[in-house]
Design an enzyme around this catalytic site. Structure first.
Site: not given
Ligand code: PXP
Length: 397
Positions: A161, A164, A197, A199, A203, A224, A255, A305, A345
């Site tokens: 992922n 970040h 993801h 969103r 963000r 995601e 999340t 998941e 996660h």
């Protein structure tokens, strides 16, 4: 195939999941091609198995497993038909004692004892000779692996992922670092997929990132997303290789929990069918909870998941073991239901290998730990180090 399982103990006492035991016993019968045989397995207490051990083996103590091949039955459990293979008696008390201080679940120990018991019914006998003992042990190991091995590949896959990377970019509001470039580096380092993801508040990952990623990702792009109209439309247009539906709250840092699938069936079912029409398989991010797994299957998800956050955040070894067992059980129940299982996660370089060892899990989705390590060692190295932890040789059972 007639397989009779009898639980003469209180399954709640040991948090024994009868469904797991039943499905493993069925798989065991299938592997040994005993479809036309009849076998009874009785799960009992120490005092009960001691009675049989005393009576038929003249031993005073309890034991873990006793096998009575057909024709060799104690009269009180004599078979009604000569087609029967025999009875296996297993002490759950002894099995529970045997795993104390060992990193093994009760379900796994009971599975080993079921295998051992049935092989005795098939005339394997470790007491006959050292050679026979070795042969039986090898056979047991192989069967155990087959019973537990749902995964299509020997090693769990790693999907990175890269959200970040975009978080750092957004901290400055400029164009660097670019999550699209990061995705390419992750793939070159050996990742099997890229996750982002998108969103609703954008963000970190934005529409430009997703569009470019769709064009450059060579492995698999997992988008995601919340089950929200605007994002659904983007997904249908872009067509990622799969989507993972997550609950999304504006104020959360990341999340927080799994989806309440059973409480949002209608909405989620509609999203799944829209994705289905666009040819996009759907995964639902859920807590390791049987009720959510059942609901996910019922509404047509392809994957679930499993949320590993509570396992990763556990403060004590005991709490972590408990959370791990919940993931282990949930993954098995989901596989049995015909769902493919991913997990993620909060996984990091200390918590991942144990989850990776679960052969029920196809793919791990890992972001924060890899991206933060990359700050110090570089992204290529950070991905490679995580991949090394996924190799079966690193994994403890
Ligand atoms: N899986 C899901 C559904 C997530 O929401 C996240 C966080 O974006 C992850 C996996 C990855 O979590 P982490 O960044 O803690 O590795």
């Amino acid at each position: 195939m007639a397989l009779h399982l009898l639980f003469q103990i209180d399954p709640g006492h040991y948090s024994l999941n009868k469904k797991i035991i039943r499905s493993r016993a069925n798989r065991l019968m299938g592997i040994l091609q005993l479809q036309t045989s009849q076998v009874s397995m009785v799960f009992m207490s120490d005092p009960e198995i001691s009675t049989y051990n005393r009576k038929y083996r003249r031993r005073k103590r309890p034991t873990n497993v006793l096998s009575f091949p057909a024709g060799d039955y104690p009269p009180e459990i004599a078979p009604s038909s000569s087609k029967e293979l025999g009875d296996v008696l297993i002490s759950v008390d002894t099995a529970a004692r045997e795993i104390q201080g060992v990193n093994k679940s009760l379900h796994d120990r009971l599975t080993e004892l079921m295998i051992h018991g049935i092989l005795h019914l098939l005339d394997y006998d470790h007491e006959r000779s050292d050679e026979e003992a070795r042969r039986m042990q090898e056979k047991e190991k192989k069967i155990f692996q087959r019973i537990k091995g749902f995964r299509s590949t020997s090693m769990v896959k790693l999907a990175v992922n890269v959200d970040h990377v975009a978080t750092v970019r957004e901290a400055r509001g400029i164009t660097e670092p670019d999550p699209v470039l990061a995705a390419g580096i992750c793939e070159l380092a050996g990742a099997s997929g890229i996750v982002v993801h998108l969103r609703e508040d954008r963000r970190h990952i934005n529409d430009r990132d997703v569009r470019l990623l769709r064009r450059i990702v060579k492995t698999k792009l997992n988008l995601e997303m919340a089950s929200a109209r605007e994002i659904i439309d983007i997904a249908v247009e872009i067509k990622p290789d799969m989507v993972t539906l997550v609950p999304e709250k504006r104020k959360e840092l990341t999340t927080e929990g799994g989806l309440n699938v059973s409480g949002n069936r209608k909405k989620l079912r509609n999203t799944i069918s829209e994705m289905e029409k666009a040819g996009i398989p759907v995964s639902l991010f859920i807590d390791p909870d049987q009720k959510q797994i059942k609901a996910a299957k019922e509404i047509g998800a392809t994957f679930v998941e499993l949320h590993t956050g509570r396992y990763c955040d556990a403060m004590t070894a005991q709490e972590r073991n408990l959370e791990f067992r919940m993931i282990e059980e949930a993954a098995e129940i989901a596989c049995d239901a015909g769902l493919q299982v991913n997990a993620g996660h909060g996984l990091d370089y200390r918590t991942t290998s144990r989850i990776a060892a679960l052969e029920t899990i196809e793919e791990l989705s890992i972001g924060h730990a890899i991206i933060t390590r990359a700050v110090f060692v570089g992204l290529n190295q950070a991905v490679r180090e995580m991949l090394a932890l996924l190799k079966p040789s690193f994994q403890e059972h």
